[in-house]
Design an enzyme around this catalytic site. Sequence first.
Site, PDB file in Angstrom:
ATOM      1  N   LEU A 329     156.100  23.189  41.834  1.00  0.00           N
ATOM      2  CA  LEU A 329     156.043  22.868  40.408  1.00  0.00           C
ATOM      3  C   LEU A 329     156.642  23.961  39.541  1.00  0.00           C
ATOM      4  CD1 LEU A 329     152.402  21.434  40.238  1.00  0.00           C
ATOM      5  CD2 LEU A 329     154.547  20.147  40.410  1.00  0.00           C
ATOM      6  N   GLY A 332     156.334  32.029  38.782  1.00  0.00           N
ATOM      7  CA  GLY A 332     156.313  33.139  37.840  1.00  0.00           C
ATOM      8  C   GLY A 332     156.339  34.440  38.604  1.00  0.00           C
ATOM      9  N   GLY A 333     156.111  35.549  37.881  1.00  0.00           N
ATOM     10  CA  GLY A 333     156.149  36.846  38.521  1.00  0.00           C
ATOM     11  C   GLY A 333     155.007  37.085  39.484  1.00  0.00           C
ATOM     12  N   SER A 336     153.916  31.294  43.132  1.00  0.00           N
ATOM     13  CA  SER A 336     154.474  29.952  42.993  1.00  0.00           C
ATOM     14  C   SER A 336     153.350  28.930  42.953  1.00  0.00           C
ATOM     15  CB  SER A 336     155.406  29.649  44.167  1.00  0.00           C
ATOM     16  OG  SER A 336     156.456  30.577  44.239  1.00  0.00           O
ATOM     17  N   ASP A 448     148.893  36.466  27.828  1.00  0.00           N
ATOM     18  CA  ASP A 448     150.170  35.832  28.178  1.00  0.00           C
ATOM     19  C   ASP A 448     150.244  34.403  27.644  1.00  0.00           C
ATOM     20  OD1 ASP A 448     152.701  36.105  29.195  1.00  0.00           O
ATOM     21  OD2 ASP A 448     152.179  35.479  31.221  1.00  0.00           O
TER      22      ASP A 448
END
Length: 646
Positions: A329, A332-333, A336, A448
């Site tokens: 889907l 990011g850092g 997954s 974030d």
Amino acid sequence: MPILTLLLLILGLFISPSVSDSRGDTVAQICNNRTTTPQQRSLFVTNFLAAMDAVSPLVEAKGYGQVVNGTGNLTVYAYGECIKDLDKKDCDLCFAQIKAKVPRCLPFQKGTRGGQVFSDGCYIRYDDYNFYNETLSLQDRTVCAPKEITGVNRTVFRDNAAELVKNMSVEAVRNGGFYAGFVDRHNVTVHGLAQCWETLNRSGCVECLSKASVRIGSCLVNEEGRVLSAGCYMRFSTQKFYNNSGNSTSDGNGGHNHLGVILAVTSSVVAFVLLVSAAGFLLKKRHAKKQREKKQLGSLFMLANKSNLCFSYENLERATDYFSDKNKLGQGGSGSVYKGVLTNGKTVAVKRLFFNTKQWVDHFFNEVNLISQVDHKNLVKLLGCSITGPESLLVYEYIANQSLHDYLFVRKDVQPLNWAKRFKIILGTAEGMAYLHEESNLRIIHRDIKLSNILLEDDFTPRIADFGLARLFPEDKTHISTAIAGTLGYMAPEYVVRGKLTEKADVYSFGVLMIEVITGKRNNAFVQDAGSILQSVWSLYRTSNVEEAVDPILGDNFNKIEASRLLQIGLLCVQAAFDQRPAMSVVVKMMKGSLEIHTPTQPPFLNPGSVVEMRKMMMTPTTNQSNSSGSRSDYITEGSSFFEPR
């Protein structure tokens, strides 16, 4: 669970190989010794952030990239490159990891104007001068492994290593600046890799590798050696550390039949095994920190058992078709996310965390410990976790419409969001944040908030996701001081410049998100010459034409008064001075019309007025502290730093 089993589990988590490891562990971080004045720091940091924002897509596209941003003595030169044996996925992950570490050299951290980070998979550097043609510098490093080769193989190993180093310095130049291979004689194998950065021409590559060959000679009786230069990288080891080995060998007769190969970039995932000796070293040298991490892991395990959050790793593997790309889907850092279907038919989202550094402990602990204790209609619900497999997994409810970012800017198969849906998404996000800040048992700062962390249900109810960077906020503190973490373009000025964290940093991020949703445009404040949507909205507000900022795709199908009110609230949220931003509970009341909307008195971040304000903030001691002494004991200092590329 018996205590011995639990301890073995914890140790296994520290030293188990992860298929997600991309050789991103830091070999060396080097900050230069050139300082900048307090008056120049904010502008230099702004130029740095823009350069970092621009270099990432270049590295993602071709494996390397260079960016120049700014003018005069505030110019920032940035460069990044991956080692050429990494595939694209591992290159992207490696670069995201070291990009998160280089800000530790920034003026607000070290007082310096340049820094570089070497890992065994990639490299990043920024400076205040053009270093692109440098082959050597005074900051070059030679790193020898602490353990030496002993016994009868010592001489053979040294000779093999010397031959391999010679091969690398010659063959890398012939092969376009890259070589990986090994020498195997008398049953002793030495592996090696050398690479010149793309900024060097052939003669520069020759010079850099020639000097590296001499310097690495001091490591030839050690199990491993590295040279980290301004223009190149060289490494040898007893272990095969690169992907898809070439056939560069020497036979037992000492002949010179050397075949150099350029390793093809592959789709395989890098397996990077943490050596038991290294784990032992860390356990001895960082005993206190490991005790804390063990305590966290024990808490996680007990929390998972107590609340029935445990999932079998094998079941989650099968649910995601063994983490098939077709079920992926997003990424990011920190990891997954995959779509999965459990044996009972329930569809879930499975987050697969990368944990090749200490960072995974904090991230995983935050996700499980925080999100399992909060419950709100606008927060993503955690269903469980798995900590018994080779990597850590988090299981969430599946949100069908994916992220707000995808819906606004990526997907072409959906109808544009109408005004009513946009209002619903903004209000729901505000209510979820108000709950985190003021209404839950815990006082939580998300850190974030951005479009990609807002997921949408079928009826467009928003859900706030990804609590990996969240921080608990102590009741007796007015703010905490921490290394910056978050996403460029959404971070508040006082947080970017000074690491000062309050709930108002989240409010700033929300304001950016709010304006992006209303205008249908992304905030490009950190892209050189792109302009900031915040500045555009402010200019329209000053001329009483703020409704002109609304996404033109809506035409006239929106409530102009309501849109003007919301954009005014957005401007209140992104004011440069944090104490002038409203609390999220106040934002909710203003959106519902039960509270008067104040008039913004400052322009948003990054226009000339706010830059002056940032300078003042950097030159003036903070006064909003829990006591008047100004002592550093008023702060809680966090050491981790983490950026996720936008």
